[in-house]
Write an enzyme that holds these catalytic residues in place. Sequence first.
Site, PDB file in Angstrom:
ATOM      1  N   ASN A  40      33.007  68.511 -19.126  1.00  0.00           N
ATOM      2  CA  ASN A  40      32.610  69.872 -19.509  1.00  0.00           C
ATOM      3  C   ASN A  40      33.793  70.828 -19.591  1.00  0.00           C
ATOM      4  O   ASN A  40      33.615  72.052 -19.585  1.00  0.00           O
ATOM      5  CB  ASN A  40      31.593  70.437 -18.522  1.00  0.00           C
ATOM      6  CG  ASN A  40      30.330  69.615 -18.409  1.00  0.00           C
ATOM      7  OD1 ASN A  40      30.036  69.062 -17.360  1.00  0.00           O
ATOM      8  ND2 ASN A  40      29.586  69.515 -19.495  1.00  0.00           N
ATOM      9  N   HIS A  68      28.601  64.376 -22.611  1.00  0.00           N
ATOM     10  CA  HIS A  68      29.369  65.197 -23.555  1.00  0.00           C
ATOM     11  C   HIS A  68      30.685  64.520 -23.967  1.00  0.00           C
ATOM     12  O   HIS A  68      31.607  65.195 -24.434  1.00  0.00           O
ATOM     13  CB  HIS A  68      29.668  66.565 -22.938  1.00  0.00           C
ATOM     14  CG  HIS A  68      28.450  67.427 -22.760  1.00  0.00           C
ATOM     15  ND1 HIS A  68      27.738  67.939 -23.828  1.00  0.00           N
ATOM     16  CD2 HIS A  68      27.812  67.856 -21.640  1.00  0.00           C
ATOM     17  CE1 HIS A  68      26.721  68.652 -23.371  1.00  0.00           C
ATOM     18  NE2 HIS A  68      26.738  68.607 -22.049  1.00  0.00           N
ATOM     19  N   HIS A 155      26.870  59.306 -13.797  1.00  0.00           N
ATOM     20  CA  HIS A 155      26.584  60.582 -14.447  1.00  0.00           C
ATOM     21  C   HIS A 155      25.113  60.564 -14.835  1.00  0.00           C
ATOM     22  O   HIS A 155      24.718  59.929 -15.824  1.00  0.00           O
ATOM     23  CB  HIS A 155      27.484  60.727 -15.679  1.00  0.00           C
ATOM     24  CG  HIS A 155      27.544  62.120 -16.210  1.00  0.00           C
ATOM     25  ND1 HIS A 155      28.318  63.107 -15.645  1.00  0.00           N
ATOM     26  CD2 HIS A 155      26.917  62.696 -17.265  1.00  0.00           C
ATOM     27  CE1 HIS A 155      28.181  64.223 -16.333  1.00  0.00           C
ATOM     28  NE2 HIS A 155      27.316  64.002 -17.311  1.00  0.00           N
ATOM     29  N   HIS A 180      26.944  65.460 -13.079  1.00  0.00           N
ATOM     30  CA  HIS A 180      26.071  65.953 -14.163  1.00  0.00           C
ATOM     31  C   HIS A 180      25.243  67.168 -13.782  1.00  0.00           C
ATOM     32  O   HIS A 180      25.067  68.059 -14.611  1.00  0.00           O
ATOM     33  CB  HIS A 180      25.135  64.858 -14.692  1.00  0.00           C
ATOM     34  CG  HIS A 180      24.233  65.327 -15.805  1.00  0.00           C
ATOM     35  ND1 HIS A 180      24.730  65.708 -17.041  1.00  0.00           N
ATOM     36  CD2 HIS A 180      22.887  65.485 -15.884  1.00  0.00           C
ATOM     37  CE1 HIS A 180      23.716  66.072 -17.816  1.00  0.00           C
ATOM     38  NE2 HIS A 180      22.597  65.951 -17.140  1.00  0.00           N
TER      39      HIS A 180
END
Length: 273
Positions: A40, A68, A155, A180
Amino acid sequence: MRILFLGDVVGRTGRDALTAELPGLRARLKADLVVVNAENASHGFGVSPEMVRAFLAAGADVLTLGNHSWDRKEIIGFIDGEPRLIRPLNYPPGTPGRGATMVEVPGGRKALVLNVMGRLFMEPLDDPFRGAQAELARYSMGAGGSVQAIVVDIHAEATSEKMGFAHSFDGRVSLVVGTHTHVPSADHRILENGTAYMTDAGMCGDYDSVIGMQKGGAALRFWRKVPGEKLAPAEGPATLSGVFVETDDATGLARQVAPVRLGGQLAPAMPEF
C-alpha cells in the site's frame, strides 16, 4: 535469529516513517532479518520500483505484497529482477515474480520468507494452504537444515483463515503473521508446537484514519453506498506497527514474540530483553 516484521506501509506518511525510523529500529532490536509488507506504499495502492529501492536501502531485507501487487504497472516488469520483492505464491502459474525468497543473514545463516494470500472475501486465487505446503516441502529448518528460520506473511481478510493457516503449519515455520486489515491484533503468542503467531501486524501509517485512508471520504462511502471521491491516504504522523520474534537457531522455532509500535497515534510497544 532476531526477526522484525512490519505491517502494510500506507502512503507517503508510512513511507517517510519507515525510511526515517527503520535504520535506528533495526539497530535497537539488533535484528538479523527485517521483512516489510509494501503493498500500500504508493498512495495506498501498490508500490513503485523507486519505493522498493528506498525501503531496501533503509534496511529491509525482504518486501512482501498482497492484493494490490499490480496496482503500479511498473512492478510487472520489475519484480522478476528483484528477488527481495515477493508477491503471494498462490497467484496462478505464469504470474510475474516469485512467492518465496531465501536470504542470507549474519552468522552464515539463511532465512526463507513466504508470501501467501487468503481467499475468504478476497480474490479467488489458488489454494494458499497447498501452495505453502508444496513450497515448504523443499526446505528443512534448524541448525542442520537448509534454512535456520522461515517467515510467512499471510495477506488475508478473515481471522479464521489466518488462524487455520497458522495452526496447519505450527512447528514447521518460525513465524506466521497476518497482513491486510491494517489494525494490529493483540493475540501475539507462541503456538503449541513453537511457531510464533500474530493475526495482523497492523500498518505503518496514520491511525487517525479509516485503515490508513482519510476519514471523510472513507466514512462517507458507508453512508451513501455510491461511488464518491477517490480515497487518499491520511497524512498525519505514522505509527510503525509490527511484530518481533527471536528464534532458536537449533530448531528455527520461536523463543520470544512481542508487538512493535513506534510513533504516531498508538501506544508504543517494544520487546523487552
